[in-house]
Design a protein around this motif. Structure first.
Motif, mmCIF file in Angstrom:
data_model
loop_
_atom_site.group_PDB
_atom_site.id
_atom_site.type_symbol
_atom_site.label_atom_id
_atom_site.label_comp_id
_atom_site.label_asym_id
_atom_site.label_seq_id
_atom_site.Cartn_x
_atom_site.Cartn_y
_atom_site.Cartn_z
ATOM 1 N N THR A 29 63.629 7.041 27.258
ATOM 2 C CA THR A 29 64.308 7.052 25.700
ATOM 3 C C THR A 29 64.684 5.634 25.518
ATOM 4 O O THR A 29 65.298 5.551 24.366
ATOM 5 C CB THR A 29 65.426 8.004 25.835
ATOM 6 O OG1 THR A 29 66.311 7.543 26.915
ATOM 7 C CG2 THR A 29 64.994 9.719 26.113
ATOM 8 N N CYS A 32 63.984 4.514 21.938
ATOM 9 C CA CYS A 32 64.324 5.336 20.871
ATOM 10 C C CYS A 32 65.833 5.037 20.508
ATOM 11 O O CYS A 32 66.602 5.503 19.754
ATOM 12 C CB CYS A 32 64.340 6.859 21.313
ATOM 13 S SG CYS A 32 62.533 7.510 21.446
ATOM 14 N N CYS A 40 67.872 7.713 18.503
ATOM 15 C CA CYS A 40 67.174 8.030 17.288
ATOM 16 C C CYS A 40 68.247 8.009 16.173
ATOM 17 O O CYS A 40 68.153 8.744 15.120
ATOM 18 C CB CYS A 40 66.432 9.040 16.908
ATOM 19 S SG CYS A 40 64.749 9.165 18.235
ATOM 20 N N ASN A 41 69.338 7.144 16.354
ATOM 21 C CA ASN A 41 70.622 7.060 15.493
ATOM 22 C C ASN A 41 71.308 8.264 14.989
ATOM 23 O O ASN A 41 71.579 8.459 14.286
ATOM 24 C CB ASN A 41 70.061 6.449 14.150
ATOM 25 C CG ASN A 41 71.012 6.000 13.082
ATOM 26 O OD1 ASN A 41 72.120 5.742 13.424
ATOM 27 N ND2 ASN A 41 70.775 5.920 11.909
ATOM 28 N N GLY A 44 67.207 11.998 14.624
ATOM 29 C CA GLY A 44 65.808 12.424 15.188
ATOM 30 C C GLY A 44 65.707 12.920 16.422
ATOM 31 O O GLY A 44 66.824 12.752 17.220
ATOM 32 N N CYS A 46 63.586 12.123 20.242
ATOM 33 C CA CYS A 46 62.732 11.283 20.929
ATOM 34 C C CYS A 46 61.514 11.782 21.544
ATOM 35 O O CYS A 46 62.053 12.575 22.646
ATOM 36 C CB CYS A 46 63.635 10.236 22.091
ATOM 37 S SG CYS A 46 62.596 9.074 22.704
ATOM 38 N N THR A 50 59.034 7.892 21.310
ATOM 39 C CA THR A 50 59.024 7.536 19.573
ATOM 40 C C THR A 50 59.954 8.311 19.044
ATOM 41 O O THR A 50 59.854 9.505 19.608
ATOM 42 C CB THR A 50 57.502 7.659 19.430
ATOM 43 O OG1 THR A 50 56.503 6.820 20.082
ATOM 44 C CG2 THR A 50 57.363 7.249 18.170
ATOM 45 N N CYS A 51 60.571 7.882 18.134
ATOM 46 C CA CYS A 51 61.333 8.539 17.508
ATOM 47 C C CYS A 51 60.619 9.521 16.317
ATOM 48 O O CYS A 51 59.768 8.900 15.627
ATOM 49 C CB CYS A 51 62.534 7.824 16.614
ATOM 50 S SG CYS A 51 63.796 7.249 17.851
ATOM 51 N N ASN A 52 60.815 10.835 16.254
ATOM 52 C CA ASN A 52 60.363 11.748 15.224
ATOM 53 C C ASN A 52 61.747 12.136 14.374
ATOM 54 O O ASN A 52 62.611 12.908 14.761
ATOM 55 C CB ASN A 52 59.764 13.015 15.790
ATOM 56 C CG ASN A 52 59.395 13.885 14.984
ATOM 57 O OD1 ASN A 52 59.288 13.581 13.617
ATOM 58 N ND2 ASN A 52 59.172 15.213 15.520
ATOM 59 N N CYS A 53 61.849 11.350 13.243
ATOM 60 C CA CYS A 53 62.986 11.306 12.667
ATOM 61 C C CYS A 53 63.064 12.784 11.858
ATOM 62 O O CYS A 53 62.098 13.283 11.126
ATOM 63 C CB CYS A 53 63.146 10.324 11.460
ATOM 64 S SG CYS A 53 62.866 8.558 12.113
ATOM 65 N N THR A 62 63.719 3.678 14.928
ATOM 66 C CA THR A 62 64.960 4.194 15.600
ATOM 67 C C THR A 62 65.535 5.001 14.362
ATOM 68 O O THR A 62 66.838 5.406 14.795
ATOM 69 C CB THR A 62 65.749 3.202 16.277
ATOM 70 O OG1 THR A 62 65.998 2.410 15.425
ATOM 71 C CG2 THR A 62 65.120 2.707 17.441
ATOM 72 N N CYS A 63 64.992 5.478 13.193
ATOM 73 C CA CYS A 63 65.555 6.270 12.346
ATOM 74 C C CYS A 63 66.784 5.498 11.924
ATOM 75 O O CYS A 63 67.941 6.437 11.440
ATOM 76 C CB CYS A 63 65.954 7.903 12.786
ATOM 77 S SG CYS A 63 64.548 8.570 13.473
#
Length: 152
Positions: A29, A32, A40-41, A44, A46, A50-53, A62-63
């Motif tokens: 992670t 992310c 992901c802030n 989102g 991880c 990879t971040c998926n917002c 990282t959103c």
């Protein structure tokens, strides 16, 4: 098995920290992690490193980039004002507090960078200390460098 596992009887047995039928999904992670220490802030999930917002306002690796949030423009307006026009609340502390971005002057608003470029971009319209409008864009490139374009 993309180098992340061993193929046994046509099935990948993944090394630790990897998953998926071809061991192509990293469980790490670290990529992310946002600057605030949240995955992901907090906006989102991880997935495979990879971040998926999940919050549509936020994007980026990282959103952390938000085009429509007021924060970006308001946060940087004092520094843009002192760097570009040598006035405003941070005029005296400009060289200490406001050197965190690259600045480019442009002649008119139509010369500002436009949406559609690879770096997330915020268009800003702020009032200066003399109650006049000034315009700038704020973007962060893939190296994490902030770039400001300001109308003269």
């Amino acid at each position: 098995c993309t180098g992340n596992g061993i193929c046994k009887c046509r099935v990948c047995e993944c090394f630790p920290n990897f998953t998926g039928s071809a061991c192509d999904c990293s469980l790490d992670t670290a990529p992310c992690m946002a600057s605030n220490g949240q995955i992901c802030n907090g906006r989102g999930t991880c997935e495979c490193g990879t971040c998926n917002c999940t919050d549509p306002k936020f994007q980026g690796p990282t959103c952390e980039m938000c085009q429509t949030c007021l924060g970006v423009c308001a946060e940087h307006k004092d520094c843009v004002q002192c760097r570009a026009f040598d006035k405003g609340e941070k005029k005296e502390t400009c060289s200490q507090e406001c050197m965190h971005f690259n600045m480019t002057r442009v002649e008119s608003r139509d010369k500002l960078p436009q949406p559609g470029q690879p770096d997330p971009l915020s268009h800003c319209k702020e009032k200066d200390v003399d109650d006049c409008w000034f315009y700038f864009t704020y973007s962060v490139n893939s190296n994490g460098e902030a770039n400001v374009h300001v109308v003269e």
